[in-house]
Design an enzyme around this catalytic site. Structure first.
Site, mmCIF file in Angstrom:
data_model
loop_
_atom_site.group_PDB
_atom_site.id
_atom_site.type_symbol
_atom_site.label_atom_id
_atom_site.label_comp_id
_atom_site.label_asym_id
_atom_site.label_seq_id
_atom_site.Cartn_x
_atom_site.Cartn_y
_atom_site.Cartn_z
ATOM 1 N N ILE A 13 -21.741 13.138 1.004
ATOM 2 C CA ILE A 13 -23.276 13.951 0.943
ATOM 3 C C ILE A 13 -23.013 14.950 1.055
ATOM 4 O O ILE A 13 -24.041 15.413 0.239
ATOM 5 C CB ILE A 13 -23.991 13.611 2.765
ATOM 6 C CG1 ILE A 13 -24.773 11.884 2.807
ATOM 7 C CG2 ILE A 13 -25.458 14.684 2.793
ATOM 8 C CD1 ILE A 13 -25.114 11.185 4.261
ATOM 9 N N ASN A 74 -23.063 19.543 7.481
ATOM 10 C CA ASN A 74 -23.559 18.251 7.115
ATOM 11 C C ASN A 74 -22.336 18.488 7.185
ATOM 12 O O ASN A 74 -22.328 16.840 8.343
ATOM 13 C CB ASN A 74 -23.878 18.498 5.696
ATOM 14 C CG ASN A 74 -23.227 17.241 5.018
ATOM 15 O OD1 ASN A 74 -23.690 15.838 4.793
ATOM 16 N ND2 ASN A 74 -21.720 17.104 4.779
ATOM 17 N N TYR A 137 -21.783 9.574 18.780
ATOM 18 C CA TYR A 137 -22.114 9.788 18.006
ATOM 19 C C TYR A 137 -23.547 9.714 17.980
ATOM 20 O O TYR A 137 -24.623 10.489 17.228
ATOM 21 C CB TYR A 137 -22.512 8.473 17.096
ATOM 22 C CG TYR A 137 -22.556 8.977 15.386
ATOM 23 C CD1 TYR A 137 -22.375 9.722 14.176
ATOM 24 C CD2 TYR A 137 -23.704 8.412 14.425
ATOM 25 C CE1 TYR A 137 -22.098 9.982 13.400
ATOM 26 C CE2 TYR A 137 -23.952 8.556 13.559
ATOM 27 C CZ TYR A 137 -23.049 9.559 12.594
ATOM 28 O OH TYR A 137 -23.736 10.011 11.498
ATOM 29 N N LYS A 141 -25.408 13.083 17.847
ATOM 30 C CA LYS A 141 -26.582 13.463 17.070
ATOM 31 C C LYS A 141 -27.940 13.605 17.722
ATOM 32 O O LYS A 141 -29.358 14.582 17.245
ATOM 33 C CB LYS A 141 -26.689 12.172 15.984
ATOM 34 C CG LYS A 141 -25.074 11.867 14.863
ATOM 35 C CD LYS A 141 -25.358 13.168 13.471
ATOM 36 C CE LYS A 141 -24.507 12.793 13.203
ATOM 37 N NZ LYS A 141 -24.552 14.628 11.730
ATOM 38 N N THR A 172 -21.255 6.719 1.497
ATOM 39 C CA THR A 172 -20.564 6.959 1.713
ATOM 40 C C THR A 172 -18.915 6.658 1.864
ATOM 41 O O THR A 172 -19.052 5.438 2.363
ATOM 42 C CB THR A 172 -20.696 8.387 2.397
ATOM 43 O OG1 THR A 172 -21.013 7.797 3.388
ATOM 44 C CG2 THR A 172 -21.927 8.942 2.057
HETATM 45 N N1 LIG Z 1 -22.883 7.762 5.900
HETATM 46 C C1 LIG Z 1 -23.894 7.393 6.415
HETATM 47 O O1 LIG Z 1 -24.242 6.425 6.965
HETATM 48 C C2 LIG Z 1 -24.785 8.435 7.207
HETATM 49 C C3 LIG Z 1 -25.863 8.552 7.886
HETATM 50 C C4 LIG Z 1 -26.097 8.780 8.276
HETATM 51 C C5 LIG Z 1 -25.658 10.729 8.985
HETATM 52 N N2 LIG Z 1 -24.580 10.769 8.114
HETATM 53 C C6 LIG Z 1 -23.984 11.982 8.624
HETATM 54 O O2 LIG Z 1 -24.189 12.695 7.210
HETATM 55 C C7 LIG Z 1 -23.007 14.346 7.045
HETATM 56 C C8 LIG Z 1 -21.898 13.759 6.120
HETATM 57 O O3 LIG Z 1 -21.034 12.505 6.338
HETATM 58 P P1 LIG Z 1 -20.963 11.257 5.028
HETATM 59 O O4 LIG Z 1 -21.764 9.929 5.243
HETATM 60 O O5 LIG Z 1 -21.005 11.839 3.665
HETATM 61 O O6 LIG Z 1 -19.186 11.487 5.046
HETATM 62 P P2 LIG Z 1 -17.975 11.960 5.121
HETATM 63 O O7 LIG Z 1 -17.494 11.569 3.764
HETATM 64 O O8 LIG Z 1 -16.826 11.432 5.830
HETATM 65 O O9 LIG Z 1 -18.131 13.241 4.819
HETATM 66 C C9 LIG Z 1 -18.272 14.008 6.311
HETATM 67 C C10 LIG Z 1 -17.425 15.451 5.476
HETATM 68 O O10 LIG Z 1 -17.136 16.121 7.447
HETATM 69 C C11 LIG Z 1 -16.291 17.089 7.079
HETATM 70 N N3 LIG Z 1 -14.957 17.464 8.260
HETATM 71 C C12 LIG Z 1 -14.747 16.975 9.325
HETATM 72 N N4 LIG Z 1 -15.271 16.813 10.484
HETATM 73 C C13 LIG Z 1 -14.609 18.101 10.189
HETATM 74 C C14 LIG Z 1 -14.126 19.439 10.625
HETATM 75 N N5 LIG Z 1 -13.802 19.381 12.197
HETATM 76 N N6 LIG Z 1 -14.567 20.372 9.997
HETATM 77 C C15 LIG Z 1 -15.095 20.778 8.936
HETATM 78 N N7 LIG Z 1 -14.814 19.956 8.501
HETATM 79 C C16 LIG Z 1 -15.379 18.338 8.540
HETATM 80 C C17 LIG Z 1 -15.408 16.128 5.833
HETATM 81 O O11 LIG Z 1 -14.194 16.678 5.058
HETATM 82 P P3 LIG Z 1 -12.668 16.913 6.081
HETATM 83 O O12 LIG Z 1 -12.107 15.706 6.879
HETATM 84 O O13 LIG Z 1 -11.627 17.626 4.473
HETATM 85 O O14 LIG Z 1 -13.006 18.287 6.681
HETATM 86 C C18 LIG Z 1 -16.354 15.595 4.880
HETATM 87 O O15 LIG Z 1 -16.714 15.997 3.514
HETATM 88 C C19 LIG Z 1 -22.313 13.796 8.230
HETATM 89 O O16 LIG Z 1 -23.237 14.490 9.375
HETATM 90 C C20 LIG Z 1 -22.377 12.798 8.920
HETATM 91 O O17 LIG Z 1 -22.858 12.149 10.483
HETATM 92 C C21 LIG Z 1 -23.854 9.125 7.322
#
Ligand SMILES: NC(=O)c1ccc[n+]([C@@H]2O[C@H](COP(=O)([O-])OP(=O)(O)OC[C@H]3O[C@@H](n4cnc5c(N)ncnc54)[C@H](OP(=O)(O)O)[C@@H]3O)[C@@H](O)[C@H]2O)c1
Length: 239
Positions: A13, A74, A137, A141, A172
């Site tokens: 995202i 994010n 989680y 949130k 994702t």
């Molecule tokens: N995918 C879903 O189904 C979904 C649904 C609802 C909400 N969300 C929310 O959307 C957001 C993005 O998730 P996504 O689905 O895009 O997953 P993702 O591809 O796993 O992305 C998460 C990102 O957060 C970064 N991150 C994790 N821990 C970190 C830290 N300690 N410091 C800095 N960066 C950090 C990661 O980069 P690094 O590992 O390089 O640090 C990664 O780029 C999250 O907040 C998630 O909870 C996702």
């Protein structure tokens, strides 16, 4: 030129959000722990890539050596376990990244943000409803949404808005991990697991990154100037 900061910009995202604003002509700074992932997101768009852990106070503070107009908290992690099997370390890690990371990002942003600024958290439908085996989680949130609601009232007179987007399951790496986890737990195929996961969504499909980006773009747009403290579900009607 608008200055935009996206945490967790190296994938999923966050990558979609960063590319959207860069393609609109904004100066975009992306951050995350993996420098190579940030570079991949940039893909020659001229983004500013800065490695940082959002749970580290000094590293987050160092990102704000210039003011930003739009700040998107994010970065996030998931964790799947029954509460009874959740260690204190796992619980703390989820809260550190998802909640404290958002707190630090918004606090540091506010030190230099001007009127018209936008704070946007990527929360989740898990911030609006419960679900089994993801208590840490869900708690993190829900807390992010509480933070957004409180901060919206605090910064309103400064001409700044603070809102959340709340996606359901998005296609994702994090969404894939959830599918893989369900497939393994129940001994079913990836397709069956995806169908089970999306069964709570009236549209019966995963949400695309672009659909979440559109919601973020709206909250950052001039037309959303009176939308404040809102949690915008992008969930196909799940909630
Ligand atoms: N995918 C879903 O189904 C979904 C649904 C609802 C909400 N969300 C929310 O959307 C957001 C993005 O998730 P996504 O689905 O895009 O997953 P993702 O591809 O796993 O992305 C998460 C990102 O957060 C970064 N991150 C994790 N821990 C970190 C830290 N300690 N410091 C800095 N960066 C950090 C990661 O980069 P690094 O590992 O390089 O640090 C990664 O780029 C999250 O907040 C998630 O909870 C996702």
């Amino acid at each position: 030129m608008q200055r935009v900061l996206v945490t967790g910009g190296g994938s999923g995202i966050g990558r979609g959000i960063a590319r959207h604003f860069a393609d609109q002509g904004a100066e975009v700074t992306i951050t995350g722990r993996r420098a190579d992932a940030l570079k991949d997101t940039d893909g020659g768009r001229g983004m500013i890539c800065r490695s940082a852990d959002v749970a580290d106070e000094a590293q987050v503070s160092a990102l704000f050596d210039q003011p930003f107009d739009i700040v998107i908290a994010n970065a996030g992690i998931g964790h799947t376990a029954k509460l009874v099997n959740t260690s204190l370390a796992d619980w703390q890690n989820v809260l550190d990244v998802n909640l404290t990371g958002t707190f630090l990002t918004f606090r540091e942003a506010l030190k230099s943000m001007q009127a018209g600024g936008r704070l946007i958290a990527v929360a989740s439908t898990a911030g609006l409803q419960g679900g089994p085996n993801i208590a840490s989680y869900v708690a993190s949130k829900h807390a992010v949404i509480g933070l957004v609601r409180a901060l919206a009232k605090e910064v309103a007179r400064q001409g700044i808005t603070c809102n959340a987007v709340c996606p359901g399951f998005v296609d994702t790496d994090m969404g894939d991990a959830a599918v893989a986890g369900v497939a393994q737990k129940f001994g079913i195929s990836q397709e069956e697991a995806a169908a089970r996961i999306t069964s709570g969504n009236p549209m019966r499909r995963m949400i695309t990154v672009d659909e979440v980006v559109s919601a973020v773009a709206f909250l950052a747009s001039p037309g959303a100037s009176m939308v404040n403290g809102h949690s915008l579900a992008v969930s196909g009607g799940e909630i």
